[in-house]
Design an enzyme around this catalytic site. Structure first.
Site, PDB file in Angstrom:
ATOM      1  CE  LYS A   1     -13.018 -14.793  46.836  1.00 54.31           C
ATOM      2  NZ  LYS A   1     -12.033 -14.244  47.810  1.00 54.31           N
TER       3      LYS A   1
ATOM      4  CB  SER B   1     -12.648 -12.770  54.809  1.00 57.65           C
ATOM      5  OG  SER B   1     -11.456 -12.027  54.634  1.00 57.65           O
TER       6      SER B   1
ATOM      7  CD  GLU C   1     -15.190 -14.439  38.234  1.00 55.77           C
ATOM      8  OE1 GLU C   1     -15.933 -15.166  37.550  1.00 55.77           O
ATOM      9  OE2 GLU C   1     -15.420 -14.170  39.437  1.00 55.77           O
TER      10      GLU C   1
HETATM   11  C1  LIG Z   1     -11.578 -12.923  47.852  1.00 54.95           C
HETATM   12  C2  LIG Z   1     -11.348 -12.550  49.249  1.00 54.95           C
HETATM   13  C3  LIG Z   1     -11.872 -11.346  49.785  1.00 54.95           C
HETATM   14  C4  LIG Z   1     -12.611 -10.321  48.963  1.00 54.95           C
HETATM   15  O1  LIG Z   1     -13.791 -10.766  48.386  1.00 54.95           O
HETATM   16  P1  LIG Z   1     -15.200 -10.298  48.934  1.00 54.95           P
HETATM   17  O2  LIG Z   1     -16.150 -10.773  47.891  1.00 54.95           O
HETATM   18  O3  LIG Z   1     -15.180  -8.829  49.080  1.00 54.95           O
HETATM   19  O4  LIG Z   1     -15.407 -10.976  50.234  1.00 54.95           O
HETATM   20  C5  LIG Z   1     -11.674 -11.081  51.124  1.00 54.95           C
HETATM   21  N1  LIG Z   1     -10.969 -11.927  51.916  1.00 54.95           N
HETATM   22  C6  LIG Z   1     -10.448 -13.082  51.443  1.00 54.95           C
HETATM   23  C7  LIG Z   1      -9.688 -13.966  52.367  1.00 54.95           C
HETATM   24  C8  LIG Z   1     -10.622 -13.435  50.097  1.00 54.95           C
HETATM   25  O5  LIG Z   1     -10.095 -14.578  49.631  1.00 54.95           O
END
Ligand SMILES: *Cc1c(COP(=O)(O)O)cnc(C)c1O
Length: 392
Positions: free
Chosen positions: A89, A378, A111
């Site tokens: 993010k 992610s 948000e």
């Molecule tokens: C917020 C988040 C997601 C989901 O958000 P996307 O916009 O779909 O990427 C996925 N993995 C992690 C670690 C997150 O913090």
């Protein structure tokens, strides 16, 4: 026709379903972004923030023991979990804070659901000395106390939203309301590839660094393109971030993994692409979980970051044209995914990411010969350890 077109449509998805007052703001943002996108100073500033502050490029790591376990898949992990703040993010919030600065805005609002985007926004705001207020559903404030405290330590104010289901979609409604009222000094940072045009485009552009790096790294290691790309899908930003650079590489299959929660038949899930109902949510047309009369359903996933009843319009488009396939993984399977990566590789993934890991086992079973895959890792799982401990 260009995709998206000038009004942000990905075929029938996307666009800008907002009241007149917001139209003006979005046009302004769009114009500014068009100028900045090709501005060498902006690009250079963004690059050095990603490198020196966030820690890019992230590694593409060959997961040898996991691959041995799966037998038919050679797995590479794109390590977004190693970035500052522990998830992808930050790529987006560093980009958006630079836009805010160029537009002369002094106040940042956002948000947040799980608090991950809130923390990334508060981090970027602290770095630039800007005032930051984060809207968060009262239910999430309770569930995610640690991230609330983290935002406060970073100097942000967390506003607990009491309306509706007291979760992410209500927080987003309140943030939009604030934006309309305080537009002169305020910049609204959206955390995923959702919302009205141009947000889905801006967020995708800022996250696309994931796939550009991964492609280069994979080519250097394997002298070919990967057979599969795999990522979890909440709003869809980490998935599009990985997918985008491979769009034209038709031999590379893309798979997005949605959260099936307690099961698709229960409505307690967060898999709008799986249930295929088209609607408008937060100013954008896409697949949206809704009742027969069109009320937005409350999403459920064990992963708070996937817990959103909508999905970015570009994913709806990828699904429609068959460029990507969307599958789903339940809460229970996701926990198995978390354990699998922890035990084979010594990496505890975020509960969101664990959905993508869990799908590896399912994919491996369908394959007859060895294939390669890049998984977008992610985020890291430290934030989820308490919740997992309670569940297990
Ligand atoms: C917020 C988040 C997601 C989901 O958000 P996307 O916009 O779909 O990427 C996925 N993995 C992690 C670690 C997150 O913090």
């Amino acid at each position: 026709m260009a995709i998206p077109d000038r009004k942000g449509h990905f075929a029938e998805f996307g666009g800008r379903y907002v009241p007149e007052t917001l139209m003006f703001l979005l046009n302004d943002l769009e114009q500014q972004y068009k100028l900045l996108k090709n501005d060498p100073t902006f690009k250079q500033e963004f690059q050095s923030l990603l490198k020196d502050y966030a820690g890019r490029p992230t590694r593409l790591y060959y997961a040898q023991r996991l691959s041995q376990y799966l037998k038919t898949l050679k797995v590479y992990l794109k390590r977004e979990d190693l970035l500052h703040t522990g998830a992808h993010k930050i790529n987006n919030t560093l980009g958006q804070i630079l836009i805010a600065k160029r537009m002369g805005k002094k106040r940042i609002i956002a948000e947040t659901g799980a608090g991950q985007h809130g923390v990334a926004t508060a981090t970027a705001s602290a770095l630039f000395g800007l005032e930051c207020e984060v809207y968060m559903g009262a239910e999430d404030v309770k569930r995610q106390a640690l991230n609330v405290y983290r935002m406060q330590l970073l100097g942000a104010k967390v506003i607990s939203v009491q309306s509706g289901s007291q979760t992410l979609k209500d927080a987003m409604n309140e943030a939009i309301r604030d934006w309309v009222t305080n537009v002169d000094n305020t910049f609204y940072m959206i955390g995923s590839v959702a919302g009205p045009h141009p947000y889905p485009l801006i967020v995708r552009d800022f996250q696309a660094v994931i796939g550009r790096e991964a492609k280069k790294q994979f080519l250097a290691l394997e002298q070919s393109l990967p057979d599969y790309l795999l990522a979890c899908v909440g709003g869809g930003s980490n998935a599009l971030g990985l997918f985008h650079a491979f769009f034209k590489d038709k031999t590379t299959k893309m798979i997005g993994v949605e959260a099936a929660g307690l099961g698709l038949s229960t409505h307690h899930h967060a898999a709008p692409l799986a249930v295929s109902e088209v609607g408008v949510l937060h100013g954008s047309k896409s697949h949206v979980m809704q009742t027969p009369s069109g009320q937005i359903r409350i999403a459920h996933s064990i992963a708070a970051g996937l817990d959103y009843p909508g999905v970015g319009p570009e994913h709806a488009y990828y699904q429609k044209i068959g460029r990507a396939e969307y599958v789903f993984v339940s809460d229970h399977e996701a926990i198995e995914g978390l354990k699998l990566l922890s035990e084979t590789e010594g990496i505890i993934p975020a509960m969101e990411t664990s959905h993508a890991i869990a799908y590896l086992s399912k994919l491996a079973r369908t394959l007859k010969r060895k294939r390669t895959v890049i998984v977008c890792l992610s985020g890291r799982g430290d934030k989820d350890v308490d919740a997992i401990k309670e569940l297990l």
